[in-house]
Structures are given as structure tokens and as C-alpha cells.
Design a protein around this motif. Structure first.
Motif, PDB file in Angstrom:
ATOM      1  N   GLY A 189      47.732  77.056  18.882  1.00 25.32           N
ATOM      2  CA  GLY A 189      46.773  76.654  19.894  1.00 25.32           C
ATOM      3  C   GLY A 189      45.664  77.672  20.074  1.00 25.32           C
ATOM      4  N   TRP A 190      44.470  77.151  20.258  1.00 22.43           N
ATOM      5  CA  TRP A 190      43.287  77.940  20.608  1.00 22.43           C
ATOM      6  C   TRP A 190      42.920  77.524  22.028  1.00 22.43           C
ATOM      7  N   ILE A 191      43.040  78.444  22.974  1.00 25.93           N
ATOM      8  CA  ILE A 191      42.884  78.133  24.390  1.00 25.93           C
ATOM      9  C   ILE A 191      42.002  79.186  25.048  1.00 25.93           C
ATOM     10  N   LYS A 192      41.569  78.902  26.263  1.00 26.87           N
ATOM     11  CA  LYS A 192      40.740  79.861  27.000  1.00 26.87           C
ATOM     12  C   LYS A 192      41.541  80.676  28.011  1.00 26.87           C
ATOM     13  N   GLY A 193      42.786  80.312  28.230  1.00 28.35           N
ATOM     14  CA  GLY A 193      43.625  81.059  29.152  1.00 28.35           C
ATOM     15  C   GLY A 193      44.981  80.407  29.298  1.00 28.35           C
ATOM     16  N   HIS A 194      45.875  81.077  30.040  1.00 24.12           N
ATOM     17  CA  HIS A 194      47.181  80.503  30.334  1.00 24.12           C
ATOM     18  C   HIS A 194      47.604  80.948  31.729  1.00 24.12           C
ATOM     19  N   ASP A 195      48.467  80.150  32.340  1.00 22.72           N
ATOM     20  CA  ASP A 195      48.843  80.394  33.725  1.00 22.72           C
ATOM     21  C   ASP A 195      50.173  79.692  33.985  1.00 22.72           C
ATOM     22  N   PRO A 196      51.016  80.220  34.866  1.00 25.58           N
ATOM     23  CA  PRO A 196      52.290  79.555  35.145  1.00 25.58           C
ATOM     24  C   PRO A 196      52.171  78.323  36.033  1.00 25.58           C
ATOM     25  N   SER A 197      50.976  78.044  36.559  1.00 25.57           N
ATOM     26  CA  SER A 197      50.797  76.912  37.470  1.00 25.57           C
ATOM     27  C   SER A 197      50.863  75.578  36.731  1.00 25.57           C
ATOM     28  N   TYR A 198      51.049  74.500  37.520  1.00 26.41           N
ATOM     29  CA  TYR A 198      51.042  73.138  36.980  1.00 26.41           C
ATOM     30  C   TYR A 198      49.653  72.526  37.131  1.00 26.41           C
ATOM     31  N   ILE A 199      49.379  71.514  36.326  1.00 30.46           N
ATOM     32  CA  ILE A 199      48.097  70.830  36.395  1.00 30.46           C
ATOM     33  C   ILE A 199      47.960  70.090  37.733  1.00 30.46           C
ATOM     34  N   GLN A 200      46.847  70.293  38.410  1.00 30.43           N
ATOM     35  CA  GLN A 200      46.556  69.560  39.627  1.00 30.43           C
ATOM     36  C   GLN A 200      45.069  69.633  39.928  1.00 30.43           C
ATOM     37  N   GLN A 201      44.616  68.668  40.733  1.00 25.78           N
ATOM     38  CA  GLN A 201      43.213  68.560  41.118  1.00 25.78           C
ATOM     39  C   GLN A 201      42.286  68.418  39.905  1.00 25.78           C
ATOM     40  N   MET A 202      42.781  67.746  38.883  1.00 25.88           N
ATOM     41  CA  MET A 202      41.949  67.399  37.735  1.00 25.88           C
ATOM     42  C   MET A 202      42.450  66.083  37.162  1.00 25.88           C
ATOM     43  N   MET A 203      41.610  65.424  36.376  1.00 25.92           N
ATOM     44  CA  MET A 203      41.967  64.095  35.884  1.00 25.92           C
ATOM     45  C   MET A 203      41.444  63.885  34.472  1.00 25.92           C
ATOM     46  N   LEU A 204      42.182  63.094  33.706  1.00 25.52           N
ATOM     47  CA  LEU A 204      41.711  62.597  32.411  1.00 25.52           C
ATOM     48  C   LEU A 204      40.679  61.506  32.659  1.00 25.52           C
ATOM     49  N   THR A 205      39.597  61.520  31.897  1.00 23.20           N
ATOM     50  CA  THR A 205      38.588  60.469  32.047  1.00 23.20           C
ATOM     51  C   THR A 205      38.471  59.602  30.799  1.00 23.20           C
ATOM     52  N   THR A 206      38.390  60.204  29.606  1.00 20.91           N
ATOM     53  CA  THR A 206      38.250  59.414  28.381  1.00 20.91           C
ATOM     54  C   THR A 206      39.013  60.068  27.236  1.00 20.91           C
ATOM     55  N   ILE A 207      39.304  59.262  26.236  1.00 17.16           N
ATOM     56  CA  ILE A 207      39.921  59.719  24.992  1.00 17.16           C
ATOM     57  C   ILE A 207      39.059  59.239  23.832  1.00 17.16           C
ATOM     58  N   ASN A 208      38.788  60.133  22.897  1.00 19.23           N
ATOM     59  CA  ASN A 208      38.021  59.842  21.679  1.00 19.23           C
ATOM     60  C   ASN A 208      36.580  59.407  21.940  1.00 19.23           C
TER      61      ASN A 208
END
Length: 308
Positions: A189-208
Motif C-alpha cells: 500500500g501507498w498511503i498518506k498516513g495511518h491511525d488507530p481510529s475507525y472511519i467516520q464522518q466521511m462517505m463514498l460517493t462514486t466508483i470508477n
């Protein structure tokens, strides 16, 4: 920045409302890459060959970047990554996903459309891009650089990604459980950061759909070259020519270094436009070489157009 964000949100909402889809239709996906004439997936996404992806592994970032710049594609590179295993190179075909800060009414619409499309309703929508991965795909997501509470996957989803794609991810955002992800053999993986938290206050909008990854624009089906020096996103229709150009440069460099060590030519002769005797010497050297990176017939065809 706010203006661009809300403009992007309006465009994305328009796509969903008008087309009633999370992913483009086959025809819409084909229309994103009209210059690509090769094989495609059933959904319309370009399917560059496994052979070219294997050969791409040996291409340097500089060679790929230089080729694309010469072709007028100046916004296909992003660097400054955290890499799970920076000793390995990853190549594959992009499956893109767009994430945005949570807006409840829009998120409800996404879930409604996803349900109508038969997408899984258990868990979060961040599993939807994973569900469509094919072997050789790389999951490329723009999660707008969110680190805390922006972790798109942990080791469970990482295992699911690798099981389907035999590759990994490029996230303009973050992951959780780096220790667990690093233990998945073959995953990267190529990522900009990592954190022990869970995903929240964000949403998927589109794929492809087309997305932005830092300073790069990425289309579904782009060939991805990721190594410790950065990530290059290559338009599918340019991949074959990019690879053979890079392989030719590697051959030319091998020949030049060998002849310089032998003292046969000066640095100036090798580092400028070659004279006819050097070209002849190079062609004789190539004809004797048994470990060419490309098929000899492809090299012969390439050399017909070569301007020395």
C-alpha cells in the motif's frame, strides 16, 4: 478551496441523480478512454495486458514520467508516500473511488442507489469498491488526505483486497492496523498516513469515475506503477509504447555504459546524438543479446521509427 469542493460535490451529485448509478455504465466507461483499442472488462474499463504490467515493473519513475511529459501528460505523478513494503514494486490496473466529508442527505442517496444496484448493505460503503476488484487491479482512492477517522481499510479489508486483486492500494488518505496489513503476504500500500481510529464522518460517493490523487488525475483502467520513489498513473492507451520506449532506453544505457568502461567511445560521443558507426555497433550488440526485455520482433518494429 471551498468553492472547488462544493463544485465537485455538485457535479458528483448530478451524476448520481441523473444516471442513478454509483459506477458509470459500460458505454460511459468506454467514453473515458476512447483512444484505448485493446481488451476491456465487461464493465468497459480498459484491461491492459498482464505481460505489459510485468514489464512495467522494471521501468523507472523517471522514464515513465519523462515519456508522459513528452506526450503532454504532465499531471500523472504523486510522491511523498508512506509505503507498507518499500522494497517491492507494484503495478496494476486502477479501480478508482471517491470519498468526501459526510453529508447525510447525500449519503442517504448513495446508500439508496447502492441498494437498488444490489450492493451489499451490511458494513460500510467503503467495502463496495473492494467487491468489484479483479486480479491485477489496484484500489486507488481519493479520501482527500484525511488521516484521523479517515482510515479506509484495516487488516480485514486488506485481506479481502489481496484475495481478489493479488495487489494492494494507493490511498490519498489513511489506513488502520499497519501491523496487520504488513503481515498480509503479497499485499502492499501507498498511503498518506495511518491511525488507530475507525472511519467516520466521511462517505463514498462514486466508483470508477475520474479522481484526483494529489497532483495527479487518475482514470479507471489507468496502469499504475508504484515504487519507493512515487506513483505514476499511465493512460491505458499509452502503456505499450511507454514500456517499449523505456526498455529501449535501458538497452541503450547498458550499451553505453559497457562501451564507456571499455574505453571505445568518449562520454561526449555516448551522451549526444549517436554517429552512424555507434548506431551500427549498437545494433550488432543488440542482435547478439539473448536477454532482451521485449520480443525481438517488437524491437525491430520499434527501431524502424527510431530517430537516432
Amino acid at each position: 478551496m471551498k468553492h472547488f469542493y462544493f463544485t465537485g460535490l455538485a457535479i458528483c451529485l448530478s451524476w448520481l441523480v441523473q444516471a442513478q448509478q454509483i459506477t458509470p455504465t459500460e458505454g460511459q466507461l468506454k467514453s473515458l478512454s476512447p483512444e484505448f483499442k485493446g481488451e476491456r472488462f465487461p464493465d468497459g474499463r480498459p484491461k491492459v495486458s498482464d505481460e505489459l504490467l510485468m514489464r512495467l515493473e522494471k521501468v523507472s519513475v523517471e522514464e515513465a514520467w519523462g515519456y508522459l511529459r513528452n506526450k503532454g501528460y504532465q499531471n500523472q505523478f504523486e510522491n511523498d508516500w508512506i509505503i507498507i513494503d518499500d522494497d517491492r514494486v507494484m503495478t496494476g490496473r486502477a479501480v478508482t473511488a471517491q470519498y468526501m466529508p459526510l453529508r447525510n442527505d447525500f449519503n442517504d442517496l448513495v446508500k439508496k442507489i447502492g441498494k437498488e444496484e444490489g450492493r451489499v448493505q451490511t458494513g460500510g460503503t467503503n467495502s463496495w469498491p473492494i467487491d468489484i476488484l479483479q486480479e491485477g487491479d489496484i484500489y486507488v482512492a481519493d479520501s482527500y488526505g484525511k488521516i484521523v477517522d479517515g482510515t479506509l481499510i484495516g487488516d480485514n479489508l486488506g485481506n479481502a483486497i489481496y484475495a481478489k486483486s493479488k495487489r494492494g492500494v494507493v490511498f490519498y488518505g489513511s489506513v488502520r492496523d499497519m501491523a496487520g496489513l504488513s503481515e498480509i503476504e503479497g499485499f502492499n500500500g501507498w498511503i498518506k498516513g495511518h491511525d488507530p481510529s475507525y472511519i467516520q464522518q466521511m462517505m463514498l460517493t462514486t466508483i470508477n469515475y475520474p479522481i484526483r490523487i494529489g497532483r495527479a488525475t487518475v482514470l479507471p483502467g489507468d496502469a499504475v506503477l508504484a515504487n519507493r520513489y512515487g506513483v505514476v498513473f499511465i493512460p491505458a492507451h499509452l502503456l505499450a509504447d511507454l514500456v517499449i520506449n523505456a526498455e529501449f532506453i535501458m538497452l541503450r544505457d547498458q550499451f553505453g555504459i559497457q562501451r564507456l568502461k571499455e574505453g571505445k567511445y568518449s562520454a561526449g560521443e555516448i551522451d549526444s546524438k549517436w554517429s552512424e558507426p555507434i548506431v551500427k555497433d549498437f545494433l550488432e550488440w543488440v542482435n547478439k543479446k539473448e536477454d532482451l526485455p521485449m520480443r525481438r520482433a517488437d524491437l525491430d518494429e520499434f527501431l524502424k521509427e527510431r530517430n537516432w
